[in-house]
Scaffold this motif. Structure first.
Motif, mmCIF file in Angstrom:
data_model
loop_
_atom_site.group_PDB
_atom_site.id
_atom_site.type_symbol
_atom_site.label_atom_id
_atom_site.label_comp_id
_atom_site.label_asym_id
_atom_site.label_seq_id
_atom_site.Cartn_x
_atom_site.Cartn_y
_atom_site.Cartn_z
ATOM 1 N N MET A 87 0.856 -1.196 0.000
ATOM 2 C CA MET A 87 0.000 0.000 0.000
ATOM 3 C C MET A 87 0.891 1.245 0.000
ATOM 4 O O MET A 87 2.083 1.183 0.336
ATOM 5 C CB MET A 87 -0.902 0.023 1.238
ATOM 6 N N HIS A 88 0.282 2.363 -0.353
ATOM 7 C CA HIS A 88 0.997 3.641 -0.409
ATOM 8 C C HIS A 88 0.321 4.593 0.583
ATOM 9 O O HIS A 88 -0.883 4.850 0.478
ATOM 10 C CB HIS A 88 0.921 4.200 -1.838
ATOM 11 N N SER A 89 1.113 5.090 1.542
ATOM 12 C CA SER A 89 0.530 5.936 2.594
ATOM 13 C C SER A 89 0.474 7.402 2.185
ATOM 14 O O SER A 89 1.433 7.939 1.609
ATOM 15 C CB SER A 89 1.393 5.779 3.854
ATOM 16 N N ILE A 90 -0.657 8.056 2.469
ATOM 17 C CA ILE A 90 -0.736 9.514 2.301
ATOM 18 C C ILE A 90 -1.416 10.117 3.533
ATOM 19 O O ILE A 90 -2.135 9.414 4.258
ATOM 20 C CB ILE A 90 -1.491 9.930 1.006
ATOM 21 N N HIS A 91 -1.161 11.401 3.781
ATOM 22 C CA HIS A 91 -1.709 12.110 4.954
ATOM 23 C C HIS A 91 -2.359 13.420 4.526
ATOM 24 O O HIS A 91 -1.854 14.088 3.617
ATOM 25 C CB HIS A 91 -0.590 12.474 5.939
ATOM 26 N N LEU A 92 -3.436 13.788 5.211
ATOM 27 C CA LEU A 92 -3.998 15.129 5.003
ATOM 28 C C LEU A 92 -4.765 15.588 6.241
ATOM 29 O O LEU A 92 -5.621 14.864 6.752
ATOM 30 C CB LEU A 92 -4.946 15.156 3.792
ATOM 31 N N TYR A 93 -4.413 16.772 6.711
ATOM 32 C CA TYR A 93 -5.184 17.449 7.753
ATOM 33 C C TYR A 93 -5.809 18.692 7.117
ATOM 34 O O TYR A 93 -5.142 19.384 6.345
ATOM 35 C CB TYR A 93 -4.273 17.877 8.920
ATOM 36 N N THR A 94 -7.072 18.954 7.440
ATOM 37 C CA THR A 94 -7.743 20.136 6.898
ATOM 38 C C THR A 94 -8.253 20.981 8.067
ATOM 39 O O THR A 94 -8.472 20.455 9.167
ATOM 40 C CB THR A 94 -8.949 19.738 6.033
ATOM 41 N N ALA A 95 -8.467 22.260 7.823
ATOM 42 C CA ALA A 95 -9.084 23.141 8.831
ATOM 43 C C ALA A 95 -9.290 24.512 8.206
ATOM 44 O O ALA A 95 -8.483 24.950 7.371
ATOM 45 C CB ALA A 95 -8.196 23.284 10.063
ATOM 46 N N ASP A 96 -10.367 25.177 8.603
ATOM 47 C CA ASP A 96 -10.572 26.567 8.211
ATOM 48 C C ASP A 96 -11.475 27.212 9.251
ATOM 49 O O ASP A 96 -12.338 26.543 9.822
ATOM 50 C CB ASP A 96 -11.228 26.650 6.821
ATOM 51 N N ALA A 110 -9.154 15.363 0.204
ATOM 52 C CA ALA A 110 -8.679 14.008 0.519
ATOM 53 C C ALA A 110 -9.131 13.026 -0.570
ATOM 54 O O ALA A 110 -8.387 12.114 -0.954
ATOM 55 C CB ALA A 110 -9.210 13.569 1.877
ATOM 56 N N GLU A 111 -10.352 13.245 -1.048
ATOM 57 C CA GLU A 111 -10.856 12.357 -2.106
ATOM 58 C C GLU A 111 -10.032 12.546 -3.385
ATOM 59 O O GLU A 111 -9.677 11.586 -4.065
ATOM 60 C CB GLU A 111 -12.334 12.662 -2.358
ATOM 61 N N ARG A 112 -9.718 13.803 -3.689
ATOM 62 C CA ARG A 112 -8.891 14.069 -4.864
ATOM 63 C C ARG A 112 -7.503 13.446 -4.685
ATOM 64 O O ARG A 112 -6.900 12.928 -5.633
ATOM 65 C CB ARG A 112 -8.779 15.590 -5.076
ATOM 66 N N ALA A 113 -7.008 13.495 -3.432
ATOM 67 C CA ALA A 113 -5.689 12.914 -3.137
ATOM 68 C C ALA A 113 -5.687 11.417 -3.436
ATOM 69 O O ALA A 113 -4.722 10.885 -4.001
ATOM 70 C CB ALA A 113 -5.335 13.158 -1.666
ATOM 71 N N VAL A 171 0.103 -8.901 -10.278
ATOM 72 C CA VAL A 171 0.401 -8.254 -8.990
ATOM 73 C C VAL A 171 -0.769 -7.327 -8.656
ATOM 74 O O VAL A 171 -1.052 -6.387 -9.405
ATOM 75 C CB VAL A 171 1.705 -7.419 -9.063
ATOM 76 N N PRO A 172 -1.472 -7.587 -7.542
ATOM 77 C CA PRO A 172 -2.628 -6.745 -7.233
ATOM 78 C C PRO A 172 -2.229 -5.271 -7.156
ATOM 79 O O PRO A 172 -1.149 -4.940 -6.656
ATOM 80 C CB PRO A 172 -3.084 -7.247 -5.859
ATOM 81 N N ARG A 173 -3.115 -4.416 -7.670
ATOM 82 C CA ARG A 173 -2.846 -2.979 -7.685
ATOM 83 C C ARG A 173 -2.747 -2.473 -6.237
ATOM 84 O O ARG A 173 -3.634 -2.742 -5.429
ATOM 85 C CB ARG A 173 -4.006 -2.316 -8.388
ATOM 86 N N GLN A 174 -1.672 -1.772 -5.931
ATOM 87 C CA GLN A 174 -1.474 -1.252 -4.576
ATOM 88 C C GLN A 174 -2.573 -0.252 -4.240
ATOM 89 O O GLN A 174 -2.965 0.550 -5.087
ATOM 90 C CB GLN A 174 -0.102 -0.571 -4.454
ATOM 91 N N LYS A 175 -3.053 -0.311 -2.999
ATOM 92 C CA LYS A 175 -4.118 0.609 -2.585
ATOM 93 C C LYS A 175 -3.553 1.741 -1.748
ATOM 94 O O LYS A 175 -2.401 1.700 -1.322
ATOM 95 C CB LYS A 175 -5.174 -0.157 -1.798
ATOM 96 N N ILE A 176 -4.397 2.697 -1.490
ATOM 97 C CA ILE A 176 -4.005 3.844 -0.678
ATOM 98 C C ILE A 176 -4.228 3.519 0.792
ATOM 99 O O ILE A 176 -5.284 3.011 1.172
ATOM 100 C CB ILE A 176 -4.843 5.094 -1.048
ATOM 101 N N CYS A 177 -3.228 3.824 1.596
ATOM 102 C CA CYS A 177 -3.343 3.712 3.041
ATOM 103 C C CYS A 177 -3.357 5.157 3.575
ATOM 104 O O CYS A 177 -2.304 5.775 3.696
ATOM 105 C CB CYS A 177 -2.151 2.924 3.584
ATOM 106 N N PHE A 178 -4.537 5.685 3.832
ATOM 107 C CA PHE A 178 -4.677 7.095 4.259
ATOM 108 C C PHE A 178 -4.483 7.100 5.772
ATOM 109 O O PHE A 178 -5.433 7.244 6.536
ATOM 110 C CB PHE A 178 -6.054 7.615 3.863
ATOM 111 N N ASP A 179 -3.196 6.905 6.202
ATOM 112 C CA ASP A 179 -3.002 6.563 7.614
ATOM 113 C C ASP A 179 -2.873 7.743 8.565
ATOM 114 O O ASP A 179 -2.579 7.532 9.751
ATOM 115 C CB ASP A 179 -1.897 5.516 7.800
ATOM 116 N N GLU A 180 -3.136 8.937 8.096
ATOM 117 C CA GLU A 180 -3.387 10.080 8.981
ATOM 118 C C GLU A 180 -4.359 11.004 8.256
ATOM 119 O O GLU A 180 -4.036 11.514 7.178
ATOM 120 C CB GLU A 180 -2.112 10.849 9.328
#
Ligand code: AHR
Length: 510
Positions: A257-266, A279-282, A303-312
């Protein structure tokens, strides 16, 4: 029409939502409702581990926190960081507690007592009924140390670290499946920050050795946001088939899997509640980068397609709640709606999301806060609970016609890249044939009477769960629950009104 679609109409027209129960998009991986516990602020000490508190069990684990974790059915929990992991040496945290060293902690500038470590965390996971997910120290840590940790946790052989585990009281292997190859190595705040090519080379070599030792573990590559060139560089280097390490098996990959992170605030509600559309676009962008790396590297389809690990992921403003001060955000109703928009995105993108972990599970930017006397469920607890309880099974196609929020977005690039409908919607069909429809009305002041179409909705027995409050700024405190779940029933006739600033989850038998 196998997707979630949105058509924009004028604000004075009647919106409509059509749920296509038989148009399955993908299975929803239960792990999208994952958690995260870091040695940071009061997450571990004073959060899940509080030995001097009468609310704790004989292990020092807070029983009220365990109960809350079970209630939310958290399927997987990431540990021990986060930024903390970049200087963490796991051997400091095993064996007799009185012999464990105290260390300076450089991510959040505290002192780490090491009274809570690998065996305590894994025992806690077993009690909660959740799966552990470890993050390896790719800052000051070595590959030898990482291999030793995997051996300690997973080996049933007669070898040094497996025997050390036995000596520490645990005979059978824990079989920890998920291991991350470092955390946010790209960040300037990181101890031993690295460049993408250098990290990628190292991560590939580590992955090879780790899979030689423990072929069935799942390895997660350290990406950035999913929309950065770091992501592509590391994917291109690491999604290469390595037939040697994989024993000639061309249906497996070093990276799972491939990890990505996103925090939002306004500070303004509409920008705050629509921000998680990023986050959805990410997820979409990172998935495209995975495809590109696989195509350029000639990775076979076996080889199964690697998924997203949105771990933060979460709502967090570090300026408002600094990490060094424990990041104890006070969440508003607006933030709860933002959390629901994040979760809607993960359900809609179920095909490509293998795991997602709200950061964090207790006290630190968390829906759940502990006091000396018990737990407080913040506003953001309630969408998480509803989704984890009811939005499982398969993600199904849904078409939405409604008006769109047209103001400023945060991030600014969102405008023009993603739509920001007033009704943010996802739908699922669970194994028992229940349809779930999650609708976030992000409009601060308008209710929307909406036409609803979907197999079985007209049978007259629709369960209604609503999360809302008097205004978008309300919060929950120890003494005052301003936001919770209101339950009702709807007979399925006529239009359904989605109230202003609310999350509504409708359920009916298809
Ligand atoms: O979750 C808080 C911190 O945010 C984590 O330690 C880090 O990975 C991220 O920057």
């Amino acid at each position: 029409m196998k997707m979630a679609t949105f058509s924009r109409i004028a604000e004075d027209e009647t919106p409509s939502i059509i749920v296509h129960a038989s148009h399955k998009i993908a299975d929803i991986n239960d792990n999208i409702y994952g958690g995260f516990t870091e040695h940071m602020g009061r997450c571990i000490y004073g959060g899940i581990y509080d030995p001097n508190n009468p609310l704790s069990d004989e292990n020092g684990f807070r029983k009220d926190v365990i109960k809350a974790m079970k209630e939310i059915r958290v399927p997987v929990v990431r540990y021990p960081g986060g930024n903390f992991v970049a200087t963490y040496h796991w051997l400091d945290g095993v064996g007799p507690k009185e012999q464990r060293p105290k260390r300076p902690e450089l991510a959040w500038l505290g002192i780490e007592s090491n009274k809570f470590g690998t065996d305590e965390f894994l025992k806690w996971c077993e009690i909660v009924g959740t799966e552990p997910y470890f993050c390896l120290n790719m800052g000051t840590g070595t590959l030898d140390e990482a291999l030793a940790w995997v051996e300690y946790c997973n080996s049933d052989q007669d070898t040094y670290y497996a025997n050390l585990r036995r000596k520490n009281g645990r005979d059978k292997p824990y079989n920890v499946k998920y291991w991350a190859l470092g955390n946010e190595i790209w960040g300037p705040w990181q101890v031993a920050q690295d460049t993408a090519p250098s990290y990628a080379h190292k991560a590939y070599q580590w992955a090879k050795a780790l899979k030689l030792l423990s072929p069935t573990i799942s390895l997660i590559l350290c990406g950035e946001t999913g929309f950065s060139s770091w992501d592509f560089t590391v994917l291109k280097e690491c999604l290469k088939p390595d037939m040697h390490a994989l024993g000639g098996d061309n249906s497996r990959s070093l990276i799972d899997m491939h990890s990505i992170h996103l925090y939002t605030a306004d500070s303004e509600h509409s920008a705050n509640a629509t921000a998680p559309r990023a986050a959805e676009r990410a997820v979409q962008m990172a998935t495209a980068l995975i495809d590109l790396a696989r195509i350029e590297n000639g990775v076979p389809n076996s080889v199964p397609r690697q998924k997203i690990c949105f771990d933060e992921w979460n709502v967090w403003s570090p300026a408002r709640a600094p990490g060094e001060q424990g990041a104890e955000e006070k969440y508003t109703l607006s933030d709860a709606l933002a959390v629901a928009v994040f979760l809607n995105g993960f359900v809609r993108q179920a095909k490509d999301v293998g795991m997602a972990n709200i950061a964090q599970s207790v006290n630190v930017i968390s829906p759940l806060m502990t006091t000396e006397r018990g737990v407080v469920k913040q506003t953001t607890w309630w969408p998480l609970l509803l989704f984890s309880r009811y939005m499982r099974g398969s993600s199904v196609a849904v078409n939405v016609r409604c008006a769109e929020y047209e103001g400023r977005t945060n991030p600014a690039w969102l405008r023009g890249v993603m739509e920001t409908p007033f009704l943010d919607v996802s739908a699922c069909l669970d194994e028992e044939g229940w349809l779930g429809l999650a609708v976030v009305n992000v409009h601060e002041s308008r209710d929307f009477e909406t036409e609803l179409e979907g197999l079985g909705v007209d049978k007259g027995e629709v369960q209604v769960y609503k999360v809302s409050g008097a205004g978008v700024d309300v919060v929950n405190t120890e003494g005052e629950q301003n936001v919770g779940i209101e339950e009702a029933a709807w007979n399925g006739e006529g239009l359904f009104t989605f109230g202003r600033h609310s999350l509504t989850l409708l359920r009916w038998k298809a």
